[in-house]
Design an enzyme around this catalytic site. Structure first.
Site, PDB file in Angstrom:
ATOM      1  N   ALA A  27      25.502  62.638  56.032  1.00  0.00           N
ATOM      2  CA  ALA A  27      25.730  64.085  55.980  1.00  0.00           C
ATOM      3  C   ALA A  27      26.696  64.483  54.879  1.00  0.00           C
ATOM      4  O   ALA A  27      26.780  65.644  54.507  1.00  0.00           O
ATOM      5  CB  ALA A  27      26.269  64.565  57.331  1.00  0.00           C
ATOM      6  N   GLY A  28      27.424  63.506  54.356  1.00  0.00           N
ATOM      7  CA  GLY A  28      28.498  63.819  53.415  1.00  0.00           C
ATOM      8  C   GLY A  28      28.008  64.445  52.121  1.00  0.00           C
ATOM      9  O   GLY A  28      26.862  64.261  51.717  1.00  0.00           O
ATOM     10  N   ARG A  32      30.403  63.568  43.411  1.00  0.00           N
ATOM     11  CA  ARG A  32      30.551  62.782  42.184  1.00  0.00           C
ATOM     12  C   ARG A  32      29.231  62.360  41.539  1.00  0.00           C
ATOM     13  O   ARG A  32      29.210  61.865  40.427  1.00  0.00           O
ATOM     14  CB  ARG A  32      31.446  61.555  42.450  1.00  0.00           C
ATOM     15  N   LYS A  39      22.495  62.741  47.250  1.00  0.00           N
ATOM     16  CA  LYS A  39      22.704  61.337  46.869  1.00  0.00           C
ATOM     17  C   LYS A  39      21.712  60.396  47.546  1.00  0.00           C
ATOM     18  O   LYS A  39      21.152  59.502  46.904  1.00  0.00           O
ATOM     19  CB  LYS A  39      24.137  60.925  47.220  1.00  0.00           C
ATOM     20  N   ASP A 124      24.600  55.172  52.058  1.00  0.00           N
ATOM     21  CA  ASP A 124      24.628  55.001  50.599  1.00  0.00           C
ATOM     22  C   ASP A 124      24.857  53.551  50.176  1.00  0.00           C
ATOM     23  O   ASP A 124      25.352  53.296  49.090  1.00  0.00           O
ATOM     24  CB  ASP A 124      25.698  55.911  49.985  1.00  0.00           C
ATOM     25  N   GLY A 161      38.619  50.551  53.730  1.00  0.00           N
ATOM     26  CA  GLY A 161      39.438  50.345  54.919  1.00  0.00           C
ATOM     27  C   GLY A 161      39.727  48.860  55.097  1.00  0.00           C
ATOM     28  O   GLY A 161      38.863  48.021  54.859  1.00  0.00           O
ATOM     29  N   ASN A 408     -15.592  65.709  27.408  1.00  0.00           N
ATOM     30  CA  ASN A 408     -15.724  66.069  28.819  1.00  0.00           C
ATOM     31  C   ASN A 408     -15.267  67.481  29.109  1.00  0.00           C
ATOM     32  O   ASN A 408     -15.484  67.987  30.188  1.00  0.00           O
ATOM     33  CB  ASN A 408     -14.942  65.066  29.684  1.00  0.00           C
ATOM     34  N   ARG A 462     -28.145  62.494  14.021  1.00  0.00           N
ATOM     35  CA  ARG A 462     -27.263  62.681  12.876  1.00  0.00           C
ATOM     36  C   ARG A 462     -28.132  63.044  11.688  1.00  0.00           C
ATOM     37  O   ARG A 462     -29.346  62.832  11.707  1.00  0.00           O
ATOM     38  CB  ARG A 462     -26.464  61.408  12.588  1.00  0.00           C
TER      39      ARG A 462
HETATM   40  C1  UD1 Z   1      34.361  54.484  55.107  1.00  0.00           C
HETATM   41  C2  UD1 Z   1      35.267  53.802  56.123  1.00  0.00           C
HETATM   42  C3  UD1 Z   1      36.040  52.674  55.449  1.00  0.00           C
HETATM   43  C4  UD1 Z   1      35.083  51.711  54.792  1.00  0.00           C
HETATM   44  C5  UD1 Z   1      34.143  52.438  53.840  1.00  0.00           C
HETATM   45  C6  UD1 Z   1      33.077  51.498  53.365  1.00  0.00           C
HETATM   46  C7  UD1 Z   1      35.938  55.582  57.676  1.00  0.00           C
HETATM   47  C8  UD1 Z   1      37.005  56.492  58.090  1.00  0.00           C
HETATM   48  N1  UD1 Z   1      36.192  54.774  56.657  1.00  0.00           N
HETATM   49  O1  UD1 Z   1      35.205  55.094  54.163  1.00  0.00           O
HETATM   50  O2  UD1 Z   1      36.832  51.999  56.398  1.00  0.00           O
HETATM   51  O3  UD1 Z   1      35.810  50.709  54.090  1.00  0.00           O
HETATM   52  O4  UD1 Z   1      33.483  53.522  54.514  1.00  0.00           O
HETATM   53  O5  UD1 Z   1      32.274  52.132  52.401  1.00  0.00           O
HETATM   54  O6  UD1 Z   1      34.895  55.560  58.262  1.00  0.00           O
HETATM   55  N2  UD1 Z   1      29.722  60.887  56.284  1.00  0.00           N
HETATM   56  C9  UD1 Z   1      29.137  61.824  57.088  1.00  0.00           C
HETATM   57  N3  UD1 Z   1      29.880  62.832  57.587  1.00  0.00           N
HETATM   58  C10 UD1 Z   1      31.200  62.953  57.335  1.00  0.00           C
HETATM   59  C11 UD1 Z   1      31.810  61.998  56.505  1.00  0.00           C
HETATM   60  C12 UD1 Z   1      31.044  60.969  56.002  1.00  0.00           C
HETATM   61  O7  UD1 Z   1      27.937  61.758  57.357  1.00  0.00           O
HETATM   62  O8  UD1 Z   1      31.807  63.908  57.847  1.00  0.00           O
HETATM   63  C13 UD1 Z   1      28.905  59.804  55.733  1.00  0.00           C
HETATM   64  C14 UD1 Z   1      28.848  59.829  54.230  1.00  0.00           C
HETATM   65  O9  UD1 Z   1      27.741  60.599  53.789  1.00  0.00           O
HETATM   66  C15 UD1 Z   1      28.707  58.358  53.870  1.00  0.00           C
HETATM   67  C16 UD1 Z   1      29.377  57.627  55.034  1.00  0.00           C
HETATM   68  O10 UD1 Z   1      29.495  58.571  56.075  1.00  0.00           O
HETATM   69  O11 UD1 Z   1      27.363  57.963  53.805  1.00  0.00           O
HETATM   70  C17 UD1 Z   1      30.737  57.087  54.675  1.00  0.00           C
HETATM   71  O12 UD1 Z   1      31.583  58.174  54.337  1.00  0.00           O
HETATM   72  P1  UD1 Z   1      32.664  58.078  53.188  1.00  0.00           P
HETATM   73  O13 UD1 Z   1      33.340  59.373  53.053  1.00  0.00           O
HETATM   74  O14 UD1 Z   1      32.045  57.505  51.964  1.00  0.00           O
HETATM   75  O15 UD1 Z   1      33.678  57.029  53.831  1.00  0.00           O
HETATM   76  P2  UD1 Z   1      34.751  56.189  53.072  1.00  0.00           P
HETATM   77  O16 UD1 Z   1      35.911  57.033  52.791  1.00  0.00           O
HETATM   78  O17 UD1 Z   1      34.119  55.479  51.936  1.00  0.00           O
HETATM   79 CA    CA Z   2      32.191  55.624  50.680  1.00  0.00          CA
END
Ligand code: UD1
Ligand code: CA
Length: 485
Positions: A27-28, A32, A39, A124, A161, A408, A462
């Site tokens: 959903a994010g 970038r 994405k 992703d 994390g 054609n 021809r």
């Molecule tokens: C997250 C993890 C982190 C891990 C990393 C690995 C958390 C808090 N942290 O961090 O520990 O090392 O992934 O890549 O979970 N998304 C939603 N809705 C939201 C927020 C995010 O659907 O409200 C989705 C994003 O689209 C994405 C995924 O969740 O596909 C991960 O979100 P992202 O913001 O990239 O998390 P990170 O900060 O990378």
């Molecule tokens: Ca991420």
């Protein structure tokens, strides 16, 4: 927590493995990427990111896949439904993006009653494989864990994390986000990949207790791990043997990097299955393309989409084949083929263009600068040089002379040209469609054919040649006189 999560008993009395569900976080916002396309829908080796993940889940035996959509939800749903068919993928909408934990909460109305385990994956990370998911699920089941994390050990843990383990028995205590971590915690190299297996009822209980008490003010899915542990659940971790599986895509630079790893993986699998690739650095084969044993791919070759290549073929150098099917022993050099069918033992190119609707039966020869479109060429037809065959059917063993053109298009409509078997179309014939050349007929070189050529006859269309004897010599003489020589 129940002893065996969601185990059903079959008629034979044997326990069947519980059904596995999955939540895909997608959903994010993807600021970038700087793109109008979400994405999740950017392609890697020919398929949108999200489709790679959903297929890996399917291959790992996951039976229900819930995608959390938010940003550009309609586009994401439409693309997935077009690929998988409507109703195959389930969706939950996260209208406002308040963190990964909040995103996972959105699946509760759909999976709240799900008894088996539940996998959570980010949307992703297209390099995640079914094998890695299967070993995560196997470890989760074997240990009867409440949560099992997939972790990776990275030389530079960057913004990931960090996995916190007990100093005593090494068991997993929880995950701390890089921006919430102390300097000591940031030194940890084991990171959270954001891929987990959970006991489903336990997951949703823990999600309800999340609080946004962190640097970003979000609901962190990672906190559910700590909450489960505190509630007495078993938390396990599987370290991924291949750290690449965690690589996520946030920018188009990462999109290309992940694409390169996947491209190499595809080529490696092909080589191990019996396909020779002379130069892997310049060979591009998309996910899902199938190639038979002992086929050789020569440099600068690109095979894309829904393409199938048979055995013992030589493809390239510089062959571009998309959504096409090639038989066995085909030689295809420097050519473009799109939505075409090429039978066994055909030779195509160099510099040939097979456009959509081309259907070559076995043993057809298509040479330099020959273009075909919506054309069926039966067995052993030869069109060796400089020819356009559009909206045409050509019978077996017919020879199409150099420079033959099917006219054609009359500016309004397309018309068909029908050429029979064993015919001989002379060089530079212009076939004005609709027109028919019957079996065994011959057209004289340079003819403009506008009417049916009956079976076994010769058509000459021809101007007859006139010779003016001495004319050229006379012209030379008068020129020389005029210039005073
Ligand atoms: C997250 C993890 C982190 C891990 C990393 C690995 C958390 C808090 N942290 O961090 O520990 O090392 O992934 O890549 O979970 N998304 C939603 N809705 C939201 C927020 C995010 O659907 O409200 C989705 C994003 O689209 C994405 C995924 O969740 O596909 C991960 O979100 P992202 O913001 O990239 O998390 P990170 O900060 O990378
Ligand atoms: Ca991420």
């Amino acid at each position: 927590m129940p002893e065996v999560q969601g185990a059903a008993t079959s008629g034979t009395g044997r326990a069947e493995p519980p059904q596995v569900a999955a939540i895909v976080l997608a959903a994010g916002k993807s600021t970038r990427m700087k793109s109008k396309t979400p994405k999740a829908l950017h392609p890697v080796c020919g398929r949108p990111l999200l489709i790679h993940i959903l297929r890996a889940l399917e291959s790992a035996g996951v039976t229900r896949r819930v995608v959390i959509v938010g940003h550009q939800a309609d586009a994401v749903r439409a693309a997935l439904d077009a690929h998988f068919g409507e109703g195959v993928i389930e969706y939950a909408v996260q209208a406002e993006q308040k963190g990964t934990g909040h995103a996972a909460q959105m699946a509760e109305p759909l999976l709240g009653e799900h008894a088996g385990p539940c996998v959570i994956v980010p949307g992703d990370t297209p390099l995640l494989t079914a094998d890695v998911l299967s070993s995560l699920l196997a470890a989760h089941a074997e240990k009867r864990a409440g949560a099992t994390l997939l972790t990776a050990v990275l030389p530079d843990a960057a913004a990931y994390g960090r996995v916190l383990r007990s100093a005593g028995d090494g068991s997993v205590l929880g995950i701390v986000e890089a921006r919430d971590a102390t300097a000591e915690q940031r030194a940890v190299r084991e990171i959270n990949t954001s891929v987990y297996a959970f006991d489903t009822p336990g997951l949703f209980r823990a999600l309800r207790d999340l609080r946004p008490d962190n640097a970003q003010g979000e609901l962190y899915l990672t906190d559910a791990v700590r909450l489960l542990r505190e509630a007495g659940s078993r938390v396990e971790a599987v370290v991924s043997p291949d750290p690449d599986v965690v690589l996520g895509v946030n920018t188009r630079v990462e999109l290309a990097e992940v694409g390169e790893i996947m491209r190499r993986r595809i080529l490696r699998d092909l080589m191990l299955s019996g396909v020779s690739v002379e130069d892997p650095a310049t060979t591009f084969v998309e996910a899902g393309v199938r190639i038979g044993q002992d086929t050789v791919l020569l440099p600068f070759t690109r095979l894309t989409g829904d393409t199938v290549v048979g055995e013992d073929c030589v493809i390239g150098p510089q062959a571009n084949v998309s959504d096409s099917s090639l038989g066995d022993r085909v030689v295809a050099r420097a050519c473009f083929a799109d939505r075409s069918t090429v039978g066994d033992d055909c030779r195509v190119g160099p510099f040939a263009h097979l456009r959509p609707g081309t259907n070559l039966k076995s043993g057809v020869r298509i040479g330099n600068f020959v273009e075909t479109k919506n054309a069926t060429l039966h067995e052993n037809v030869s069109a060796g040089h400089l020819t356009y065959l559009g909206d045409a059917e050509v019978g077996a063993d017919t020879n199409i002379g150099a420079g033959t053109i099917t006219c054609n298009y009359d500016g309004y409509k397309k018309h068909r040209t029908a050429i029979g078997a064993n015919a001989f179309v002379g060089s530079h014939s212009t076939l004005v469609a609709p027109v028919t050349i019957e079996d065994g007929a011959i057209t004289a070189a340079g003819s403009v054919i506008t009417q049916t050529v009956p079976r076994d006859s010769l058509a000459i269309a021809r101007e007859r040649q006139t010779n003016k004897e001495g004319w050229a010599a006379e012209r030379r003489r008068s020129r020389e006189e005029a210039s005073g020589l």
